[in-house]
Design a protein around this motif. Sequence first.
Motif, PDB file in Angstrom:
ATOM      1  N   HIS A 152       0.817  -1.154  -0.002  1.00 36.13           N
ATOM      2  CA  HIS A 152      -0.132  -0.052  -0.002  1.00 36.13           C
ATOM      3  C   HIS A 152       0.958   1.218  -0.175  1.00 36.13           C
ATOM      4  O   HIS A 152       1.852   1.404   0.744  1.00 36.13           O
ATOM      5  CB  HIS A 152      -0.905  -0.029   1.056  1.00 36.13           C
ATOM      6  CG  HIS A 152      -2.266  -0.637   0.883  1.00 36.13           C
ATOM      7  ND1 HIS A 152      -3.271  -0.344   1.497  1.00 36.13           N
ATOM      8  CD2 HIS A 152      -2.554  -1.548   0.034  1.00 36.13           C
ATOM      9  CE1 HIS A 152      -4.565  -0.978   1.315  1.00 36.13           C
ATOM     10  NE2 HIS A 152      -4.135  -1.827   0.268  1.00 36.13           N
ATOM     11  N   GLU A 153       0.348   2.347  -0.701  1.00 39.58           N
ATOM     12  CA  GLU A 153       1.093   3.480  -0.880  1.00 39.58           C
ATOM     13  C   GLU A 153       0.687   4.546   0.320  1.00 39.58           C
ATOM     14  O   GLU A 153      -0.498   4.663   0.556  1.00 39.58           O
ATOM     15  CB  GLU A 153       0.675   4.225  -2.150  1.00 39.58           C
ATOM     16  CG  GLU A 153       1.768   5.350  -2.343  1.00 39.58           C
ATOM     17  CD  GLU A 153       3.322   4.969  -2.620  1.00 39.58           C
ATOM     18  OE1 GLU A 153       3.921   5.339  -1.664  1.00 39.58           O
ATOM     19  OE2 GLU A 153       3.605   4.193  -3.099  1.00 39.58           O
ATOM     20  N   LYS A 157       7.159   6.438   0.094  1.00 41.56           N
ATOM     21  CA  LYS A 157       8.539   5.978   0.651  1.00 41.56           C
ATOM     22  C   LYS A 157       8.677   4.600   0.279  1.00 41.56           C
ATOM     23  O   LYS A 157       7.649   3.679  -0.041  1.00 41.56           O
ATOM     24  CB  LYS A 157       8.746   6.162   2.144  1.00 41.56           C
ATOM     25  CG  LYS A 157       8.680   7.395   2.703  1.00 41.56           C
ATOM     26  CD  LYS A 157       8.692   7.708   4.272  1.00 41.56           C
ATOM     27  CE  LYS A 157       8.831   9.016   4.599  1.00 41.56           C
ATOM     28  NZ  LYS A 157       8.816   9.093   6.104  1.00 41.56           N
ATOM     29  N   ARG A 158      10.102   4.095   0.198  1.00 33.80           N
ATOM     30  CA  ARG A 158      10.010   2.802  -0.199  1.00 33.80           C
ATOM     31  C   ARG A 158      10.060   1.703   1.024  1.00 33.80           C
ATOM     32  O   ARG A 158       9.878   2.154   2.055  1.00 33.80           O
ATOM     33  CB  ARG A 158      11.660   2.450  -0.592  1.00 33.80           C
ATOM     34  CG  ARG A 158      12.670   2.612   0.216  1.00 33.80           C
ATOM     35  CD  ARG A 158      14.095   2.527  -0.261  1.00 33.80           C
ATOM     36  NE  ARG A 158      15.155   2.703   0.875  1.00 33.80           N
ATOM     37  CZ  ARG A 158      15.295   1.764   1.697  1.00 33.80           C
ATOM     38  NH1 ARG A 158      15.247   0.507   1.494  1.00 33.80           N
ATOM     39  NH2 ARG A 158      16.594   2.080   2.625  1.00 33.80           N
ATOM     40  N   PRO A 159       9.547   0.681   0.775  1.00 30.22           N
ATOM     41  CA  PRO A 159       9.187  -0.362   1.822  1.00 30.22           C
ATOM     42  C   PRO A 159      10.462  -0.896   2.489  1.00 30.22           C
ATOM     43  O   PRO A 159      11.835  -0.878   2.058  1.00 30.22           O
ATOM     44  CB  PRO A 159       8.463  -1.627   1.221  1.00 30.22           C
ATOM     45  CG  PRO A 159       9.059  -1.449  -0.431  1.00 30.22           C
ATOM     46  CD  PRO A 159       9.257  -0.064  -0.599  1.00 30.22           C
ATOM     47  N   THR A 175       8.207  -4.256   9.823  1.00 28.47           N
ATOM     48  CA  THR A 175       7.749  -4.150   8.389  1.00 28.47           C
ATOM     49  C   THR A 175       7.130  -2.721   8.378  1.00 28.47           C
ATOM     50  O   THR A 175       6.267  -2.324   8.788  1.00 28.47           O
ATOM     51  CB  THR A 175       6.968  -5.049   7.552  1.00 28.47           C
ATOM     52  OG1 THR A 175       5.859  -5.490   8.450  1.00 28.47           O
ATOM     53  CG2 THR A 175       7.967  -6.183   7.284  1.00 28.47           C
ATOM     54  N   PHE A 176       7.849  -1.797   7.547  1.00 30.39           N
ATOM     55  CA  PHE A 176       7.572  -0.525   7.467  1.00 30.39           C
ATOM     56  C   PHE A 176       7.196   0.178   5.953  1.00 30.39           C
ATOM     57  O   PHE A 176       8.071  -0.154   5.091  1.00 30.39           O
ATOM     58  CB  PHE A 176       8.657   0.385   8.061  1.00 30.39           C
ATOM     59  CG  PHE A 176       8.478   2.049   8.132  1.00 30.39           C
ATOM     60  CD1 PHE A 176       7.466   2.306   8.637  1.00 30.39           C
ATOM     61  CD2 PHE A 176       9.276   2.647   7.513  1.00 30.39           C
ATOM     62  CE1 PHE A 176       7.307   3.728   8.861  1.00 30.39           C
ATOM     63  CE2 PHE A 176       9.505   4.021   7.432  1.00 30.39           C
ATOM     64  CZ  PHE A 176       8.219   4.605   8.016  1.00 30.39           C
ATOM     65  N   GLU A 177       6.084   0.988   5.854  1.00 30.31           N
ATOM     66  CA  GLU A 177       5.789   1.517   4.335  1.00 30.31           C
ATOM     67  C   GLU A 177       5.472   0.380   3.523  1.00 30.31           C
ATOM     68  O   GLU A 177       5.932   0.567   2.334  1.00 30.31           O
ATOM     69  CB  GLU A 177       6.943   2.435   3.832  1.00 30.31           C
ATOM     70  CG  GLU A 177       7.069   3.934   4.584  1.00 30.31           C
ATOM     71  CD  GLU A 177       5.885   4.467   4.353  1.00 30.31           C
ATOM     72  OE1 GLU A 177       5.392   4.426   3.176  1.00 30.31           O
ATOM     73  OE2 GLU A 177       5.429   5.510   5.037  1.00 30.31           O
ATOM     74  N   ASN A 191      -9.782  -3.708  -2.177  1.00 22.32           N
ATOM     75  CA  ASN A 191      -9.781  -3.821  -3.453  1.00 22.32           C
ATOM     76  C   ASN A 191      -8.461  -3.988  -4.123  1.00 22.32           C
ATOM     77  O   ASN A 191      -8.159  -3.244  -5.294  1.00 22.32           O
ATOM     78  CB  ASN A 191     -10.727  -2.601  -4.031  1.00 22.32           C
ATOM     79  CG  ASN A 191     -12.333  -2.692  -3.745  1.00 22.32           C
ATOM     80  OD1 ASN A 191     -12.811  -3.918  -3.674  1.00 22.32           O
ATOM     81  ND2 ASN A 191     -12.698  -1.478  -3.280  1.00 22.32           N
ATOM     82  N   ASP A 192      -7.482  -4.668  -3.358  1.00 22.87           N
ATOM     83  CA  ASP A 192      -6.201  -4.728  -4.035  1.00 22.87           C
ATOM     84  C   ASP A 192      -6.464  -5.736  -5.247  1.00 22.87           C
ATOM     85  O   ASP A 192      -7.015  -6.633  -5.136  1.00 22.87           O
ATOM     86  CB  ASP A 192      -5.188  -5.251  -2.863  1.00 22.87           C
ATOM     87  CG  ASP A 192      -4.869  -4.264  -1.991  1.00 22.87           C
ATOM     88  OD1 ASP A 192      -4.683  -2.963  -2.063  1.00 22.87           O
ATOM     89  OD2 ASP A 192      -4.649  -4.638  -0.746  1.00 22.87           O
TER      90      ASP A 192
END
Length: 214
Positions: A152-153, A157-159, A175-177, A191-192
């Motif tokens: 998800h955005e 930023k990068r994950p 786990t971040f971003e 709705n991914d």
Amino acid sequence: MKKTVLLVTFLFYAVSLIGQDLAILKYNGGGDWYSNPTALPNLIQFCNDNIDTQMNKKPETVEAGSVDIFRFPLLHMTGHGNVVFDEDEVVNLRNYLESGGFLHIDDNYGMQPYITKELKKIFPNQELQELANTHPIFSSAFDFKDGLPKIHEHDGKRPQAFGLYHKERLVVLFTFESDLGDGWEDQEVHNDPEDVRLKALKMGANIVKYAFEN
């Protein structure tokens, strides 16, 4: 105190040899620890179908200060807001992690400043370290050559995947971003696209397999 720690350690290993399950970690501070209610049941089903686990389909909820955490080799923690561990919870979580447990913290957006502070209570001499893309957790079941996938955005930023260690064993994964948990939820919640959900589930399976085997 030493007898209590030894008893808790024995209970952890005795139960983990019988079966392997994961649990949701309930914490204080006002953050929504109960976020993403369909996420873990879907991840459990995916793991049972694809990596030969036999986890209970409905995950239990355990409190940070409870001896019940020692029944599970993997704890999952998520939310958007504040997290507070009191002194007893800090000791309990440290004993759990040093006895062989694993904690996965998935930032559901907004959790990072709070959990970073609380983790310093558990391991005061450590800073969160970013995991290299070559870390075994990215290939334990499915290959993620680029490391943690973006699900998800939020802030563009990068994950990133960060870890804390005990005697060179990864015991905390933050786990971040990425927002893996949103990708594990029922399709109609966010709705991914199916390929995005599949990436999230595969990465989740990697975490489960790694935690159960290390």
